[in-house]
Design an enzyme around this catalytic site. Structure first.
Site, mmCIF file in Angstrom:
data_model
loop_
_atom_site.group_PDB
_atom_site.id
_atom_site.type_symbol
_atom_site.label_atom_id
_atom_site.label_comp_id
_atom_site.label_asym_id
_atom_site.label_seq_id
_atom_site.Cartn_x
_atom_site.Cartn_y
_atom_site.Cartn_z
ATOM 1 N N ARG A 108 0.865 -1.330 -0.040
ATOM 2 C CA ARG A 108 -0.218 -0.020 -0.154
ATOM 3 C C ARG A 108 0.804 1.405 -0.003
ATOM 4 O O ARG A 108 1.992 1.172 0.280
ATOM 5 C CB ARG A 108 -0.941 -0.039 1.293
ATOM 6 C CG ARG A 108 -2.062 -0.919 1.156
ATOM 7 C CD ARG A 108 -2.802 -1.033 2.426
ATOM 8 N NE ARG A 108 -2.048 -1.016 3.544
ATOM 9 C CZ ARG A 108 -2.009 -0.349 4.580
ATOM 10 N NH1 ARG A 108 -3.280 0.431 4.894
ATOM 11 N NH2 ARG A 108 -1.204 -0.400 5.609
ATOM 12 N N SER A 177 8.361 -5.373 5.939
ATOM 13 C CA SER A 177 8.034 -6.354 6.795
ATOM 14 C C SER A 177 8.818 -7.693 6.402
ATOM 15 O O SER A 177 8.248 -8.716 6.634
ATOM 16 C CB SER A 177 6.477 -6.672 6.936
ATOM 17 O OG SER A 177 5.908 -5.149 7.290
ATOM 18 N N ASP A 230 6.380 -3.559 9.710
ATOM 19 C CA ASP A 230 5.092 -3.366 10.037
ATOM 20 C C ASP A 230 4.673 -3.244 11.563
ATOM 21 O O ASP A 230 3.791 -2.538 11.978
ATOM 22 C CB ASP A 230 4.081 -4.196 9.449
ATOM 23 C CG ASP A 230 4.299 -5.904 9.531
ATOM 24 O OD1 ASP A 230 5.608 -5.993 10.211
ATOM 25 O OD2 ASP A 230 3.904 -6.629 9.158
#
Length: 498
Positions: A108, A177, A230
């Site tokens: 994203r 991540s 993350d």
């Protein structure tokens, strides 16, 4: 004539007896096969058991491994990586910042407008992009070029009034991540890929440098101000809204945890003790393992056939990437050894990872009297039709065994962190609140998993301590958190807004 009639009657009787014998034999075979299927299920349930005593041993092992990982590099299965984040957001951050969140099969890009004290996040926009499977195992350049192009497209949609003045760069928080050895707040080399990625030429490279090269190639003038994962993004996002947040756990495609450690409790930290006295530690807890993890033959086979055998054992038991696959393997054994779905093994059942965790959750949550959702999922996903209610109930039971084990082990992991910080018990005269920020699709969407995790943690802590521990869903913490950390590490801090 009478003899013919008698003969016919005898033949008929013999035929009826033969047919009856066939029915009895068929029933005996069916019964034997059903018993075999039940035996497979029962054995799986027993091997997956997570009694409280076992979970406490898992929590103790987590605590021990955390200490070992903080003492020296390579001292533990837990990397306990130093994040270089020693100042978490205060809520005073302001301006327009970007975030890129790469942590699974999608990534994203976000634009976050921060309003400063008491105003919080004024606005945010985001776009989600799927990564083509060939890029997950291709070249480093191809992956980062694809990401930079998507980022440039998103930046092009920036509202008119928000363009930076001439000479000022846009700033980005990069949530990456995967296990990274951080070398500063804005640089870090990739240790290894996880979650289905396997791009060898990125390993050992600075991922910020890789993305910056790709952005420069297409003329995108943007500075990566913070590299976080993350979990640290979620921790930062959680702290922005609640100063009692001490740790963050992600339960999604993969899993990880990060928490705030006292800098003097990190023997392997040789830098200056930060002003705050704190340092955020990225545990990389997916790689945790212990003899008390309730591994079954299906887990061992899954691990042996994975891209990273012997690694990420905890992740393979509790994260969204793997739960559905464990069920597929158990169903395949039932199909092969007990003709669970009929005389032939359904071909689709032999396809690894065809049964995804969202399918598993939908079946587990099925409340229809005839388990219609289960029937439809088996038909649509595995092309298995005409399943009986009895069979569907077994599938739901399998979902329950796998989800319960995963949720209870995750709760034991959280207890391990609380133990390390001395927050698993209530001190006399102290009622300090400890908030754990949780995020990830598995936690958010798999209700039975979430409820089991929360009730298990309460059970492990006991009534008094459980009152001081709060689990908060930090929705999209990782994206906003990265933008917040870009703001708190901006090169323009202290420079008056123009």
């Amino acid at each position: 004539m009478g003899k013919v009639a008698v003969g016919a009657a005898v033949v008929c009787a013999a035929a009826v007896c033969a047919a009856a014998a066939l029915v009895v034999r068929h029933r005996m075979i069916s019964s034997r096969k059903w018993s075999r299927a039940m035996a497979i299920l029962k054995e799986f349930e027993e091997k997956s058991g997570t009694p409280l005593a076992k979970l406490r041993q898992v929590a103790d092992a987590m605590d021990v491994e955390m200490h070992a990982g903080l003492a020296s590099e390579g001292g533990s299965k837990l990397n306990m990586l130093i994040s270089f984040v020693d100042n978490l957001p205060t809520g005073d951050e302001k301006g327009l910042y970007y975030a890129l969140d790469l942590g699974g099969t999608n990534f994203r890009v976000l634009r976050v407008h921060l309003g400063g004290k008491d105003k919080g996040v004024i606005g945010q926009e985001f776009a989600e992009v799927s990564i083509p499977p060939n890029l997950m195992t291709g070249s480093s350049e191809a992956l980062f070029d694809f990401i930079a192009a998507a980022l440039a497209k998103f930046v092009a949609s920036e509202p008119e009034g928000f363009h930076p003045p001439p000479g000022r760069q846009r700033e980005l928080g990069f949530t990456f991540s995967f296990p990274v050895r951080q070398t500063s707040i804005s640089s870090g080399t990739l240790i290894k890929w996880t979650k289905g990625f396997n791009i060898q030429d990125t390993v050992g490279e600075d991922v910020v440098g890789e993305l910056t090269k790709s952005m420069e190639k297409i003329g995108l003038d943007m500075r990566i101000a913070a590299l976080v994962n993350d979990t640290i993004g979620t921790l930062a996002g959680g702290r922005f809204y609640n100063q009692d947040v001490i740790a963050a756990v992600i339960l999604g495609t993969g899993t990880n945890a990060a928490y705030v450690e006292r800098a003097h409790a990190i023997p392997k930290w040789h830098g200056l003790i930060p002003k705050s006295g704190d340092m955020v530690i990225n545990m990389e807890w997916g790689n945790f393992r212990s003899s008390n993890l309730s591994l079954t033959e299906y887990d061992l086979a899954l691990d042996a056939e994975s891209l990273n055998p012997g690694e990420q054992i905890f992740e393979k038991l509790i994260s969204g990437m793997y739960l559905g696959e464990i069920i597929r393997r158990a169903l395949l054994k039932m199909a092969e050894e007990a003709d669970f779905f009929g005389d032939t093994v359904p071909p689709k059942l032999k396809v690894p990872f065809i049964l995804r965790t969202p399918d598993m959750a939908a079946m587990h949550h099925d409340t229809t009297p005839d388990l219609k959702v289960v029937g439809n999922k088996l038909k649509d996903t595995l092309e298995i039709s005409n399943t009986s209610l009895k069979m569907r109930k077994i599938v739901v039971e399998l979902c329950d065994i796998v989800a319960t084990r995963g949720a209870r082990l995750a709760a034991a992991g959280i207890l391990g962190i609380l133990k390390k910080l001395g927050r698993d018990t209530v001190k006399v005269g102290e009622k300090q609140k400890s908030v754990i920020a949780l995020d990830g699709g598995l936690y958010e969407h798999y209700t039975k998993f979430r409820e089991c995790l929360e009730s298990t943690l309460k059970e492990l802590l006991g009534e008094e301590a459980a009152e001081t521990i709060v689990i908060e869903h930090a929705n999209d913490g990782s994206g906003i958190g990265a933008a917040l950390l870009a703001a708190s590490h901006s090169q323009y801090l202290g420079v008056e807004e123009s």
